[in-house]
Design an enzyme around this catalytic site. Structure first.
Site, PDB file in Angstrom:
ATOM      1  N   PHE A   1      -2.398   5.169  -3.531  1.00  0.00           N
ATOM      2  CA  PHE A   1      -2.090   5.209  -4.957  1.00  0.00           C
ATOM      3  C   PHE A   1      -1.621   3.838  -5.435  1.00  0.00           C
ATOM      4  CE2 PHE A   1      -1.981   9.602  -3.806  1.00  0.00           C
ATOM      5  CZ  PHE A   1      -2.327  10.304  -4.947  1.00  0.00           C
TER       6      PHE A   1
ATOM      7  N   ILE B   1       0.861  -1.185   0.000  1.00  0.00           N
ATOM      8  CA  ILE B   1       0.000   0.000   0.000  1.00  0.00           C
ATOM      9  C   ILE B   1       0.895   1.232   0.000  1.00  0.00           C
ATOM     10  CG2 ILE B   1      -1.753   1.303   1.245  1.00  0.00           C
ATOM     11  CD1 ILE B   1      -2.877  -1.254   2.335  1.00  0.00           C
ATOM     12  N   ASP B   2       0.759   2.027  -1.055  1.00  0.00           N
ATOM     13  CA  ASP B   2       1.540   3.249  -1.224  1.00  0.00           C
ATOM     14  C   ASP B   2       0.630   4.453  -1.021  1.00  0.00           C
ATOM     15  OD1 ASP B   2       3.696   1.611  -2.006  1.00  0.00           O
ATOM     16  OD2 ASP B   2       3.008   1.635  -4.094  1.00  0.00           O
ATOM     17  N   VAL B   3       1.072   5.410  -0.215  1.00  0.00           N
ATOM     18  CA  VAL B   3       0.204   6.545   0.102  1.00  0.00           C
ATOM     19  C   VAL B   3       0.949   7.871  -0.027  1.00  0.00           C
ATOM     20  CG1 VAL B   3      -1.078   5.105   1.749  1.00  0.00           C
ATOM     21  CG2 VAL B   3       0.703   6.656   2.573  1.00  0.00           C
TER      22      VAL B   3
END
Length: 248
Positions: free
Chosen positions: A142, A129-131
């Site tokens: 994102f 999970i990229d934020v």
């Protein structure tokens, strides 16, 4: 008491290792297999390889390169990048990898998480999970190497992938990645307390003291890139293993 896992997170671009800053500004590191040989001698806990351009270039995993890496490696391996089907996951596990890391393709096909978890077990499935923080101060998720916004809040997406069978989360703040400015401890704490699966902190480590702080905020494991492949900030490539703090 088990030691906290400390994991070099290595980035593939084509068949080379690179390092990025905020998912941009590629810097060449070296040959993946040569780097694996060094980490074998350093006896790291496990290795993560992420092909950071596979999805955006609509490429499938490079099985030949992954086999070469697995043949060299003595420690557990995880791979992410371009995985869009159970069959691809089967091929990666058959080569010798212990975990697959899913990201972009789970947004359009969340059931992929369940398919792989039911076949290989939850422990074999990591969701990345990229934020980024919005101007309003909220975390936005994102996909596609930070180029496409995911239509879920961070907590909703994390709890959804957990319910679908993810065994752990690889959590990265894009704006910290490669900066040496420390992990986003607020981000780690905001998520780890709401999940029952491990959260692996990633992105921004500037020293081993950051490992300890991330653990204190709820991270179950620690991943880093620059610390393992550079002498120090602003200096040249040196594949290394920082000395583990005694309280990690």
């Amino acid at each position: 008491m088990l030691e906290t896992r400390v994991i070099p997170c290595l980035l593939l671009r084509n068949e080379s290792l690179v390092k990025t800053i905020k998912f941009d500004k590629f810097g060449y590191i070296g040959d993946p297999c040569n780097t694996v040989r060094i980490f074998n001698e350093l006896e790291v806990d496990e290795l993560v390889f992420l092909d950071i351009t596979a999805t955006n270039e609509q490429r499938t995993p490079n099985l030949k390169l992954l086999k070469d890496i697995a043949d060299e490696c003595f420690m557990p391996l995880a791979y992410g990048g371009g995985i869009s089907s159970l069959q691809q996951a089967k091929e990666i596990f058959a080569i010798g990898f212990e975990k697959v890391i899913l990201n972009s393709h789970t947004v359009s096909n969340p059931e992929l998480i369940t398919e792989i978890a039911e076949h290989f077990g939850n422990q074999a499935v990591v969701v990345s999970i990229d934020v980024r923080k919005s101007k309003g101060g909220e975390y936005q998720v994102f996909s596609h190497a930070g180029t496409k916004k995911v239509p879920y809040t961070l907590l909703d997406w994390a709890t959804k992938v957990e319910s679908l069978g993810a065994g752990e989360i690889l959590l990265t703040n894009i704006d910290r990645e490669g900066t040496w400015d420390g992990y986003d401890y607020e981000l780690i704490e905001s998520l780890a307390g709401h999940l029952t699966i491990p959260v692996v902190a990633n992105g921004g480590a500037g020293g081993t003291q950051d490992f300890v702080q991330a653990k204190g905020r709820g991270a179950s494991a620690i991943a880093a890139g620059s610390l393992f492949v550079y002498q120090k900030k602003g200096m040249g490539v040196l594949v290394n293993m920082p000395e583990r703090p005694h309280n990690l």
